[in-house]
Structures are given as C-alpha cells and as structure tokens.
Write a protein that holds these residues in place. Structure first.
Motif, PDB file in Angstrom:
ATOM      1  N   UNK A   1       0.899  -3.583  -2.288  1.00 46.74           N
ATOM      2  CA  UNK A   1       1.791  -2.909  -3.234  1.00 46.74           C
ATOM      3  C   UNK A   1       1.839  -1.397  -3.019  1.00 46.74           C
ATOM      4  N   UNK A   2       0.843  -0.838  -2.346  1.00 46.22           N
ATOM      5  CA  UNK A   2       0.853   0.608  -2.069  1.00 46.22           C
ATOM      6  C   UNK A   2       2.041   1.007  -1.203  1.00 46.22           C
TER       7      UNK A   2
ATOM      8  N   UNK B   1      -6.359   2.862  -2.808  1.00 46.76           N
ATOM      9  CA  UNK B   1      -6.354   4.310  -3.027  1.00 46.76           C
ATOM     10  C   UNK B   1      -6.156   5.066  -1.722  1.00 46.76           C
ATOM     11  N   UNK B   2      -6.887   4.647  -0.681  1.00 40.16           N
ATOM     12  CA  UNK B   2      -6.767   5.321   0.611  1.00 40.16           C
ATOM     13  C   UNK B   2      -5.360   5.186   1.178  1.00 40.16           C
TER      14      UNK B   2
ATOM     15  N   UNK C   1      -2.513   8.156   1.860  1.00 41.95           N
ATOM     16  CA  UNK C   1      -1.826   8.333   3.137  1.00 41.95           C
ATOM     17  C   UNK C   1      -0.326   8.461   2.957  1.00 41.95           C
ATOM     18  N   UNK C   2       0.257   7.615   2.083  1.00 43.48           N
ATOM     19  CA  UNK C   2       1.701   7.685   1.830  1.00 43.48           C
ATOM     20  C   UNK C   2       2.080   9.007   1.167  1.00 43.48           C
TER      21      UNK C   2
ATOM     22  N   UNK D   1     -15.958   5.852  -6.948  1.00 43.54           N
ATOM     23  CA  UNK D   1     -15.306   6.636  -5.904  1.00 43.54           C
ATOM     24  C   UNK D   1     -13.797   6.399  -5.907  1.00 43.54           C
ATOM     25  N   UNK D   2     -13.422   5.116  -6.013  1.00 45.60           N
ATOM     26  CA  UNK D   2     -11.985   4.799  -6.032  1.00 45.60           C
ATOM     27  C   UNK D   2     -11.299   5.436  -7.236  1.00 45.60           C
ATOM     28  N   UNK D   3     -11.925   5.349  -8.404  1.00 38.63           N
ATOM     29  CA  UNK D   3     -11.328   5.913  -9.613  1.00 38.63           C
ATOM     30  C   UNK D   3     -11.236   7.436  -9.537  1.00 38.63           C
TER      31      UNK D   3
END
Length: 792
Positions: A697-698, A728-729, A733-734, A763-765
């Motif tokens: 979905x990113x 998240x990563x 990037x997008x 870390x993700x949050x």
C-alpha cells in the motif's frame, strides 16, 4: 504562601527574579492592579506562580501583553487532575477544560481544594468562580449535585449556570426521595425553563425510577405547573412572578379593550345575559374564584421563554375543548393568541377562551396560592389519573376495531393505545397537558441504555407530539419492542406542526420489531426535512411481523423528496433488498454520507444496482461506508467505488476484501487509488492485510501517483512490527523521491500486533511520526491468535 515557599524550596535555588515574583504573588491582594500593568516579559514569569483565582483574573492582562495562559492551565490539569483527558488533542481551551472539570469534581466531592496550593486561596470560592466556565455538567447516583446547587448558599452559582450551561447529563441514577426530587425540580426549572440548557442526555439507568424519569422528560419538554407552584427557599420563582406580572398587565389591557367592544356590542342589542363570558363569570363566583379569575387566566396562558424555543401551548386532545370547529388539534389558548391581533375576531376568541379553562382555573385556585410540596414532583401522575380512565375506556372499547394507523393519528393524541403500547404498564404514566404550562424546552434529547416501559413510551410519545423545539432525538438501547409504534405515533403527530424543528433522529436497539428499511421509510416519509437519520439493530426479533393491530406495513408509503444528508443503517443480519433502499436514495438527492452495516447481499446484482443509483441520484455523496458486509465476491464493484471522482472518503470495514482475492486485485486497488485525485480518506480496518499487503500500500504515494490521500486506516489488520518498519522505510523512499511533497497526514494503527517486538515497533513509530500523525494503542495481540493463524 507557606505552600508556595515549600514548593519553590523543593525545586532548588532560585534566581533573584523568581524570588521577587514569588514575593509579588504572595501579595497579589494589594499589588494586583500594578501587576497587570507589568511588561509582557515580566508578566510571563509571574503567571505560573499565581493561584487559580489570580490566574483566572489575569486572563485579560495576559491577552493584552500578547501572552497565552494555555500552557499554565495545561500544567495545572496534569498536576491537579493527574489524568489524561479523552481527546486531549481536540481541547482548544485548557482554561475552560480545567475549570469545568474542577467544578464537577468539587461538586461531587472527589477533589480536595487543599491538595494543591494553587487551589487554596481564601478569595477563591470553588463553585462560584468556576461556574461561569461550565457548559456541560453530569449529575449522577443520588443527585447529590442537584441538592448542593439548589442550596440557598449557592444561589449565585445557579444563576451563573443558567447563563453558561448548555448540556445537562444524568448518569447511573438511583431512586431518590422526595426532597431530592424537589431539588431536581428547582434545578431543571432554573436551568431549562429560565436558563440556556439546550441538551438533556441520560445514560445507563438499568432500572429507572418512573417518577424521576417522567419528571426529567416532562420538564425537558418545557412542561410543568405554574411558576407559583415552584417554591424556592419559601417563595415562588421570582422569574415566573416577573413574567406573570408582565402578562397580567398585558391581559388587563386586553380586557380593557375587550370591555369597550362589549359596550359596543351591548349598544348593538346583543343579549349579554346569555353570553359565554357572563356564564363564565357567574360560574367563577359560584365556585368562589371570581376575585382571582384574572390571575388564573394569566397563569393558564403559555409563557414567553426568555430565549429561543418560543412555542405556543399546543396541548394534546386530552385538553377539553368544547369548540369542535378548531382545526389542527391546537389548544384554544394557542388559537386565542393567534387571534389577539385581529379586532374583528376578538368576539370569537372570547367565546372560545371562555369555553375552556374555567374549570381548570377554579380548580387550580382552590388549591391555594402554592402547591403542596408533597405534590410538586408527581403532578404528572395525579393529573393523568383524572383524565386517563376515560381515555383508556375509550381505547379498550375500540381495541380490535377501527384501529387508527399510526401514520394517520391525530396530532392531538399521538398514542391511542396500540396493542404494543398496552402490553406493559398501566395508565399512571400517561402525561396529561391539562394542568401544565409551557416553558422553554431543550432542543436535544438523548436516552442511552434506559429501558422504557409501555407506560413511559406513552408519556414520551405525548411529549414528542408537540415538542416543536426538538432538533435532535437519540433513542439508544431502550428495549422498545412493539412500543416503537407508540414513539412513531408521537413523531407523526409532531411532523404535522408547521414549526417542527426536528432534523436528527437516531434509533438503535438490540432487537428490531420491524424491518430496518421499513422503519427508515416510515420516519423519512413523515420528516422529509430530516438531515440525519440513523437506524441500528443488533438482532432480528423472531416475532417480527406480529405488529400491533392498527399498524400496517410502511413499505408502501410514498417517500417525498427529502433534505436528508446523512443516512446510517445497521441491519440485524438482514438481506439488503435494494427494492426498499433505492426509493429512499432516489428521494434523497442531497445525501452526502451513507453507511451500511451488517447487511447481507442476497445476490451479486444487488450491489451493482445500488452503485448505479448512487451515481445517478446522489451526485453530492462524499462519504460511503460498508461495515461487516461480505464483499469478497464483489471485486468489480469495489474498484468502481475507488475510482469514483466524487467520493472523498471510502470505508471497507471488516468486509473480507482479500478473503478470496489474488495479488492482482491488490495491485488494481493500488493503481486505482493512485489515479484518483478526489479520494482523501481510505479506511480498511479488519480486512487481514497482513505485512505484505501493508508494504504494498505504500506504493499509493509513489512518485508517479496523483493521489491526494490524506488518511489511511489499517487498524485490526494483523500487522507486526517488522511489517510496519518495512512500510515506513518504503514510504520514506517515496517521499524523498517526491522532494518531500506529500499530502499524507494521518495513519491509524489500532489493534495490531505491535507488542510482539516492542523495540522494532518503537523505531517504526518514531520514524512514521516524523512523516505523519500516528494513532495507535497498546493492544494485547494474544487475544487474536486465531486471526494470526489464518494469515500465516
């Protein structure tokens, strides 16, 4: 002062300025005027050292100096309340939030003002000084708060609340004694009839006290006895006396004018001996009330409320009326007031007025200037027993024959004793308007989790029939059953008033006694002016279809073009037959929001027909929601919705989107959303996305995307910390490829498996919060092991 010094000492050495500021704060009584004139940079350091009393008074000086006291009030909240308020991100004024909650906590005895030095100021009266900031108040349990507020020492507090309070809530009420009910009467009379309360809400009352419930309902609707019956500290309500005085002067002037017309009529040869007025005066003298007829005629007239909601006293047909030519079910007094501006019709008005009310006026006068305190709160029942024996005898005589359809019942008698209404309860609770006056009423009534008996439903139905100021009605989990027809009868009667203001209706319950779409059509056909209609049921009643006699199906009722903007339907696992829904949608050309919950699709064509009608007949539809509707076999329709150029928010909640889909379907969804520049919010909770679908979905935010998506909801989707970090990563990037230009602002992550690896999740949050606003919770994923197995 000692407390302030101790607090400062605990914080360690202070600067000379801080010590000076502390000294000034201790002498604010003498220095206040000079302190408000200080420059902003000096005032900034002094404000946090003030007590609540001085801080509240400093608001104007701080504003003039360009300073905000919001951070100080927020710190006060944290230090004193020691809790995080719900929806704290939406709090716009921490000063009001603190003082309003402070008032409630002190009133209910859950906060000790000596617990913090900032609250302990001998100039500070907790209830008095915080009351002007209270717009919402909750009374609970034994109504101790009502007793406290009506105490003589708190008269000024009650006056402040009458001007500031807008929402009055009752929660977890218990049965109360007579003195408490009397205090409640005084409170409601001051806050509603002579105040600004516009909303009354009641919550969680498993076994309601019928007397107390009817008391709150009737006074919320603006009905109560004469103000002279409301004794406040050994004297009648002063506001009512002022209104009575003003109205008596108006009446005296009218009678003087009427006397001149009587003389003219006498000179024209009219036989005064047989006139209704002469008969009325003779009857008054026989009954010993001739001297007070004028005063009683004043008290029998409707009052003019101090604020909005001015309504004439449109009494029900229970009010006796000898003049059968009056149309529309209006009270003769209402007709009288309408005719008062037409001199030609004054004679007719006088005859109508004399035909009613003389018995009532003399009866009320015979009770004395003040009502017996024992009778203050139960007039609803004692008066009802005077009339309702005849009403019930009439109903029992006609039961089973000539039953009146609820949709054609007269406005004056909304509930005529349907079988469903007569199953429970007796006659004592039927509300009679005969001995009541009309005061100001509220515009919003909400009843949550309060069982309503047949007796109470009839009372509510009669109140609703003339509650023209009512704008919002919420009935939630009240166990109505067959009594839903009694409520509908009252609503139908209300709809016939030209000045009806009802715009929002919400009905929800465990069992449905009639099909959802039938109820929707019934309400909408009576109230085409509604803006919001919500109908929600958990389970289908096995006895559905055995409706009370005289209440035929509404499925054939013609639906006029409506003003409906929001429609919410929760089906109790009923099939979604578009044959019943489509006429509603076609008549609602202004519809902006549609929500369908827990419906089953009997065939694949039903959803297609629905989408066609939405496209053709509802061009203004902005929000569309499906919850717990199986869309696994409707991939084509899902893609059509996602490419709609008008919809701004789409929700597929627990719709099993990917239950039998392939990877191509997910790619089609992503590509469709990327091309849609009008879609702002996409909510996909409970569709078992898992890690790999979330990461995919990113791509909605890739460099070649024209999407304007701002909000994404992926709650309850079996997402684990490593999947969230990978999403998240990829998102970062997008964003980098697009030069930091992205409209994505909100991500919802409720009830996912982020507790399985706390470090990775944090870390993700942390990285996500640098990109958008993230809303999540600390959910225990061990409760969803079965779901975890299904997506492994």
């Amino acid at each position: 002062a000692a407390a302030l010094s101790g607090a400062m000492a605990a914080e360690g050495p202070r600067s000379l300025f801080a010590l000076s500021a502390a000294a000034v704060s201790r002498s604010m009584g003498a220095l206040e005027r000079d302190v408000w004139a200080l420059p902003g940079h000096l005032l900034r350091g002094l404000l946090p050292l003030l007590t609540v009393f001085r801080l509240e008074r400093a608001e104007g000086a701080a504003r003039r100096a360009g300073l905000s006291t919001q951070p100080i009030w927020r710190k006060l909240w944290d230090d004193v309340m020691k809790t995080r308020p719900p929806n704290s991100e939406n709090v716009t004024c921490w000063r009001k939030k603190f003082l309003e909650t402070f008032f409630s906590n002190v009133l209910h005895g859950v906060l000790d003002v000596s617990s913090d030095w900032r609250l302990n100021d001998h100039h500070f009266s907790p209830l008095l000084h915080s009351s002007p900031h209270v717009s919402q108040l909750t009374l609970c349990n034994m109504l101790q708060g009502a007793v406290e507020l009506t105490a003589e020492r708190n008269q000024k507090v009650l006056e402040n609340l009458a001007g500031s309070l807008r929402i009055l809530k009752f929660q977890h009420l218990l049965s109360s004694d007579q003195s408490i009910r009397r205090s409640l009467v005084l409170l409601l009379h001051r806050l509603i009839h002579h105040g600004s309360v516009s909303q009354v809400s009641m919550y969680s009352w498993p076994v309601p006290d019928t007397v107390l419930l009817v008391l709150i309902l009737s006074m919320s609707a603006g009905f109560w006895r004469s103000g002279n019956a409301l004794v406040y500290h050994s004297s009648p309500c002063s506001l009512c006396r002022e209104e009575d005085k003003a109205q008596s002067q108006e009446t005296a002037q009218e009678q003087a004018e009427r006397g001149r017309y009587d003389e003219r009529e006498w000179s024209d040869g009219e036989n005064q001996k047989g006139s209704p007025r002469a008969l009325e005066e003779a009857d008054a003298e026989v009954n010993g009330c001739g001297a007070d007829t004028r005063l009683n005629s004043v008290l029998s007239r409707p009052r003019s409320p101090p604020l909005q909601n001015q309504v004439c006293e449109e009494a029900s047909s229970e009010v006796p009326c000898d003049d059968t030519s009056i149309q529309g079910g209006s009270s003769p007094r209402c007709i009288s007031d309408q005719l008062s501006c037409h001199p030609v019709l004054r004679k007719t008005r006088r005859r109508m007025k004399s035909a009613v009310g003389k018995k009532r006026r003399c009866l009320r006068r015979s009770r004395g200037p003040y009502a017996d305190p024992e009778d203050l709160y139960d007039f609803v029942f004692t008066v009802a027993r005077e009339d309702n024996s005849g009403l019930l005898d009439k109903n029992s005589a006609t039961e089973g024959e000539n039953a009146e359809n609820w949709s054609t019942s007269s406005p004056g008698s909304p509930c005529t004793g349907h079988a469903g209404c007569k199953k429970r309860g007796g006659s004592a609770g039927i509300f009679s308007l005969k001995a009541a006056h009309r005061f100001r009423s509220v515009s919003t009534l909400e009843l949550f989790s309060i069982p309503l008996t047949g007796e109470t439903c009839r009372t509510l139905s009669n109140l609703l029939s003339s509650w023209v100021s009512l704008e919002n009605l919420v009935l939630s989990y009240n166990g109505l059953g067959a009594d839903i027809f009694c409520i509908l009868s009252g609503l139908r009667a209300l709809s016939r008033h030209s000045d009806c203001h009802l715009r929002v209706v919400r009905v929800s319950d465990v069992f449905s006694h009639m099909p959802c779409m039938e109820l929707v059509r019934c309400i909408l056909s009576a109230f085409p002016q509604l803006h919001t209609l919500s109908v929600s049921f958990d389970l289908k009643n096995q006895l559905e279809g055995n409706r009370p006699e005289g209440n035929p199906s509404c499925s054939e009722v013609e639906i006029p073009e409506s003003c409906l903007e929001q429609l919410e339907i929760r089906f109790p696992r009923e099939p979604l037959h578009t044959a019943f829904l489509l006429p509603v949608l076609k008549a609602s050309k202004s519809l902006q929001q549609l929500s369908l919950d827990s419906a089953t699709l009997p065939c694949s064509q039903e959803l297609g027909l629905l989408l066609e009608v939405l496209k053709e007949c509802n061009p203004n539809l902005k929000k569309l929601s499906f919850h717990d509707v199986n869309l696994a076999e409707h991939q084509k329709e899902v893609l059509l919705l996602l490419q709609d150029p008008v919809l701004q928010e789409i929700t597929f909640s627990f719709c099993r989107l990917f239950e039998s889909s392939t990877t191509e379907f997910l790619s089609e969804i992503i590509n469709t959303v990327k091309r849609n520049s009008s879609l702002k919010s996409l909510k996909l909770p409970g569709n078992r996305l898992g890690n790999h679908r979330l990461v995919a979905l990113a791509d909605i935010f890739s460099e070649d995307s024209s999407s304007s998506l701002c909000q994404l909801d992926v709650s309850s989707n079996c997402i684990k910390p490593d999947g969230l970090l990978e999403f998240t990563k990829k998102l970062e990037g997008h964003i980098q490829q697009r030069g930091g230009q992205i409209q994505f602002t909100h991500l919802r992550l409720f009830q996912n498996w982020l507790d399985q690896d706390a470090e990775t999740a944090q870390e993700a949050l942390r990285r996500l919060k640098a990109v958008c606003s993230v809303v999540n919770d600390s959910w225990d994923s061990s409760q969803a092991f079965a779901d975890y197995i299904s997506v492994m």
